[in-house]
Design a protein around this motif. Structure first.
Motif, PDB file in Angstrom:
ATOM      1  N   VAL A  42       8.768  46.177  19.700  1.00  0.00           N
ATOM      2  CA  VAL A  42       9.769  46.813  20.455  1.00  0.00           C
ATOM      3  C   VAL A  42      10.317  47.912  19.649  1.00  0.00           C
ATOM      4  CG1 VAL A  42      12.006  46.664  21.732  1.00  0.00           C
ATOM      5  CG2 VAL A  42      10.075  44.791  22.006  1.00  0.00           C
ATOM      6  N   VAL A  43      10.424  49.124  20.220  1.00  0.00           N
ATOM      7  CA  VAL A  43      11.155  50.074  19.497  1.00  0.00           C
ATOM      8  C   VAL A  43      12.253  50.828  20.617  1.00  0.00           C
ATOM      9  CG1 VAL A  43       9.582  50.671  17.919  1.00  0.00           C
ATOM     10  CG2 VAL A  43       9.430  51.951  20.086  1.00  0.00           C
ATOM     11  N   LEU A  44      13.177  51.341  20.229  1.00  0.00           N
ATOM     12  CA  LEU A  44      14.253  52.305  20.801  1.00  0.00           C
ATOM     13  C   LEU A  44      13.812  53.642  20.847  1.00  0.00           C
ATOM     14  CD1 LEU A  44      16.906  51.843  22.252  1.00  0.00           C
ATOM     15  CD2 LEU A  44      17.870  52.316  20.088  1.00  0.00           C
ATOM     16  N   ALA A  45      13.808  54.154  22.160  1.00  0.00           N
ATOM     17  CA  ALA A  45      13.524  55.704  22.366  1.00  0.00           C
ATOM     18  C   ALA A  45      14.867  56.198  23.099  1.00  0.00           C
ATOM     19  CB  ALA A  45      12.411  55.682  23.500  1.00  0.00           C
ATOM     20  N   HIS A  54      11.743  52.059  12.773  1.00  0.00           N
ATOM     21  CA  HIS A  54      12.667  51.133  12.854  1.00  0.00           C
ATOM     22  C   HIS A  54      12.297  50.194  13.994  1.00  0.00           C
ATOM     23  CE1 HIS A  54      14.544  54.405  10.577  1.00  0.00           C
ATOM     24  NE2 HIS A  54      14.780  53.441   9.673  1.00  0.00           N
ATOM     25  N   PRO A  55      11.527  49.362  14.101  1.00  0.00           N
ATOM     26  CA  PRO A  55      11.080  48.364  15.315  1.00  0.00           C
ATOM     27  C   PRO A  55      12.487  47.366  15.223  1.00  0.00           C
ATOM     28  CG  PRO A  55       9.536  48.052  13.681  1.00  0.00           C
ATOM     29  CD  PRO A  55      10.502  49.083  13.018  1.00  0.00           C
ATOM     30  N   LEU A  56      12.633  47.362  16.688  1.00  0.00           N
ATOM     31  CA  LEU A  56      13.579  46.203  16.760  1.00  0.00           C
ATOM     32  C   LEU A  56      13.032  44.863  16.799  1.00  0.00           C
ATOM     33  CD1 LEU A  56      15.663  47.981  19.797  1.00  0.00           C
ATOM     34  CD2 LEU A  56      16.190  48.384  17.212  1.00  0.00           C
ATOM     35  N   LEU A  85       8.064  48.877  24.795  1.00  0.00           N
ATOM     36  CA  LEU A  85       7.185  47.607  24.310  1.00  0.00           C
ATOM     37  C   LEU A  85       5.667  48.002  24.124  1.00  0.00           C
ATOM     38  CD1 LEU A  85       6.816  44.471  24.350  1.00  0.00           C
ATOM     39  CD2 LEU A  85       6.501  44.603  26.831  1.00  0.00           C
ATOM     40  N   PHE A  86       5.281  47.658  22.855  1.00  0.00           N
ATOM     41  CA  PHE A  86       3.994  48.043  22.429  1.00  0.00           C
ATOM     42  C   PHE A  86       2.919  46.797  22.439  1.00  0.00           C
ATOM     43  CE2 PHE A  86       6.379  51.601  20.881  1.00  0.00           C
ATOM     44  CZ  PHE A  86       5.251  52.515  21.098  1.00  0.00           C
TER      45      PHE A  86
END
Length: 100
Positions: A42-45, A54-56, A85-86
């Motif tokens: 999960v990353v922030l965009a 900086h993945p969350l 969400l990857f």
């Protein structure tokens, strides 16, 4: 190989989160395949640009349907954030707001 593209259910449009706090990202698992071999992240965009550096969260089971994340303290306020969400692909949440 089955491509799994779950719909993110939280955060939703209109959601307001506060930097420094912990939240639960959720997604629909009703059509999840039995086996998912790809990694998860999960990353922030912001404004369409993803912060891959900086993945969350990462390494969780996509079939779980949720993962806890913390919005980093000091994240700039804005109303053009999305969660990505990857797994097999990058699934974007609707845009939401982060306040300082």
């Amino acid at each position: 190989m089955t491509v799994y593209v779950p719909k993110i259910t939280s955060p939703a449009a209109g959601t307001v989160w506060t930097a420094g706090n912990t939240y639960t990202v959720t997604w629909d698992t009703s059509d999840a395949p039995e086996s998912i071999s790809n990694g998860s992240k999960v990353v922030l965009a912001k404004g369409g640009s993803q912060d891959y550096q900086h993945p969350l969260a990462e390494g969780f089971d996509l079939r779980a349907g949720s993962v806890e994340i913390t919005i980093p303290a000091g994240t700039a306020a804005g109303s053009d954030y999305a969660i990505v969400l990857f797994g097999d692909s990058g699934n974007y949440s609707p845009e939401f707001t982060i306040q300082a």
